[in-house]
Design an enzyme around this catalytic site. Structure first.
Site, short mmCIF file in Angstrom:
data_model
loop_
_atom_site.label_atom_id
_atom_site.label_comp_id
_atom_site.label_asym_id
_atom_site.label_seq_id
_atom_site.Cartn_x
_atom_site.Cartn_y
_atom_site.Cartn_z
CB SER A 26 21.33 71.99 35.20
OG SER A 26 21.64 72.01 36.57
CD GLU A 79 20.87 64.27 36.05
OE1 GLU A 79 21.80 65.09 36.16
OE2 GLU A 79 19.98 64.37 35.18
CG HIS A 135 24.09 67.50 36.56
ND1 HIS A 135 22.74 67.51 36.36
CD2 HIS A 135 24.45 68.81 36.72
CE1 HIS A 135 22.28 68.75 36.40
NE2 HIS A 135 23.31 69.56 36.61
#
Length: 529
Positions: free
Chosen positions: A218, A336, A442
């Site tokens: 990320s 995600e 995610h």
């Protein structure tokens, strides 16, 4: 792509030092013997440190890699740390960098802006020089720290030296203001300073200073993208692992104009009236007040295309081949956006309806909503909530990931993956939606790589997948290729063969997947025209 609003992916010279301890000559029953070296003590270039041995790993925490960025050093490029001679207690992590406390991933700091520390985990028995993995944590450039990601399994099973790093966040690391006499991208400069420390000191911990892999997820992944594009990082790493960050997506960087606008907004939130000298005003502000003024959430800070630290946006650098060319392992999670969509269901107590799904799609995609609804009917993924998760995942994460892999593969070896465990662990204590499965959302892939208290424990099947993933990642760090004995073959992603490895637990869970078809890549590409 025309829309009323755009959804973007939220949130970026070895000097050998001897092992501590002395070999002392002694006599036992008339025979000379050698004392064992103290495994808890290591002598770095800057000074000796004393860590701890636990099981089959050694850990050294809270090692300063740069001078504290406090006082006159606030908003200054990282400076060398003052060397020391007495052993530094490295059994506890250093303070996290200042950050807002409004997100579950936030880590409270304990020592103000004095936070430039790193942590080293290494097998207790190192033997030959090991590959070094430098972990750059995520958190939208606003949250997190290195010590949260405990790396005992990655180090021991992967036979690697793992370094986790703090870097300045939010207003302290990525603020740009036209009136602030300070360089941009201080957080990226901190990461480079940490990589310089690794080059100097890896050998002391059993690592190979000439075999360093930077790895991030990320915001940490976007950081790796930026370091690929930054001249200042040239020669500081040899391979790169990018998780859940499209280097050619919209969230990898921002222009200096955008950054200045955000900086002015931050200063005004602090109380700056626009007339006072901005540099003096900001430098005199208290740490806590700056944290309050920080643009919290997931969109306020990004690496800045400043012409110096980052001369080109990562997307442009990769497209033109003007980047630090090293092998790259790159991928994303299959779901995600399942977490945010699921959280809305648990918040309201009601599953998303077909009508609600259409409303959300229209809100996000505006004039393109009709095309999106035709491509993804409300029930096409089992429920409207699951379908919305797929739409947001594919548009903002999967398509940029595939774009990134295609661009990189023109210049460097690329290994691509889709982390797709159908029932991955989730965040501890966070309820799951009832209308659809979250899959691998995610950040959840990190539960397979690190011991992180945020996540539920792995079951036996997930633990086996964790073993495989660590084997892949560590082999890539060692050789630039993830393949090896005992794991399914993983071919390179090339311009002619877009090979993507599916990573999932269970029978036949690992192998080739048609990523482009699964994530509707052609459709999303068509909307850009």
């Amino acid at each position: 792509m025309s829309k009323k609003t755009r959804y973007t992916a939220a949130a970026t010279v070895a000097v050998a030092a001897t092992l501590g301890g002395t070999i002392a000559a002694g006599s036992v029953a008339g025979a000379a013997t050698a004392a064992q070296p103290d495994a808890t003590k290591v002598t770095t270039v800057e000074g000796p440190v004393r860590g701890a041995v636990s099981g089959d790993v050694r850990t050294f925490q809270g090692i300063p890699y740069a001078a504290p960025p406090i006082g006159d050093l606030r908003w200054k490029s990282p400076r060398p740390v003052t060397p020391w001679s007495a052993p530094l207690d490295a059994r506890k992590p250093g303070s996290a960098c200042p950050q807002p406390a409004d997100q579950p991933i936030a880590v409270p700091g304990t020592n103000g802006e004095d936070c430039l520390y790193l942590n080293v985990t290494t097998p207790a028995k190192t033997g030959k020089r090991l590959p070094v993995i430098v972990w750059i944590h995520g958190g939208s450039f606003v949250y997190g720290d290195g010590a949260t990601y405990k790396a005992a399994k990655l180090a021991s099973r992967g036979k690697a030296v793992v370094v986790t790093v703090n870097y300045r966040l939010g207003v302290f690391g990525f603020l740009s203001h036209p009136g602030l006499r300070a360089p941009a991208n201080l957080g990226l400069q901190d990461q480079q300073a940490a990589l310089g420390w690794v080059r100097r000191n890896a050998a002391a911990f059993g690592g190979d200073a000439r075999n360093v892999t930077i790895m991030g997820q990320s915001g940490g992944g976007y950081s790796v993208c930026a370091q690929l594009a930054s001249p200042g990082a040239r020669g500081l790493f040899d391979k790169a692992i990018v998780q859940s960050a499209g280097c050619v997506g919209e969230d990898g960087s921002m222009s200096l104009k955008q950054a200045h606008a955000n900086g002015i907004a931050t200063a005004k939130a602090l109380g700056w009236d626009g007339a006072a000298d901005a540099d003096a005003y900001l430098r005199s502000a208290k740490t806590a007040d700056l944290v309050k003024a920080t643009a919290a959430g997931h969109g306020g800070y990004r690496p800045v295309v400043d012409g110096k630290v980052l001369p080109l946006a990562p997307a442009r650098a990769l497209a033109t081949g003007r980047f630090n060319r090293v092998p790259v392992l790159h991928g994303s999670t299959h779901d995600e956006m399942s977490g945010p969509v699921g959280a809305e269901e648990t918040r309201t107590g009601k599953p998303l309806t077909a009508a609600g799904y259409a409303t959300e799609v229209t809100k996000v995609f505006g004039d393109d909503a009709a095309a999106v609804l035709a491509e993804y009917p409300a029930g096409s993924h089992g429920s409207p909530g699951a379908t919305l998760s797929a739409v947001l995942t594919d548009s903002a994460w999967s398509a940029p990931a595939f774009d990134t892999q295609r661009v990189l593969a023109r210049h460097v070896p690329v290994y691509a993956y889709d982390f797709a465990d159908a029932d991955a662990p989730y965040f501890k204590g966070v309820p799951r939606p009832k209308s659809f499965s979250l899959g691998t959302g995610h950040m959840v892939d990190l539960a397979y790589l690190f011991e992180n208290d945020l996540f539920e424990p792995l079951n036996e099947r997930q633990a086996r997948l964790s073993d495989t993933v660590i084997s892949y990642w560590s082999r890539f760090a060692r050789t630039g290729r993830p393949n090896g004995h005992g794991t399914p073959a993983w071919r390179r992603f090339t311009p002619r063969d877009a090979y993507v490895q599916k990573l999932s637990s269970g029978k036949d869970g690992i192998g080739r997947t048609d990523f482009a078809a699964d994530h509707h890549y052609t459709f999303w590409t068509s909307l850009r025209k």
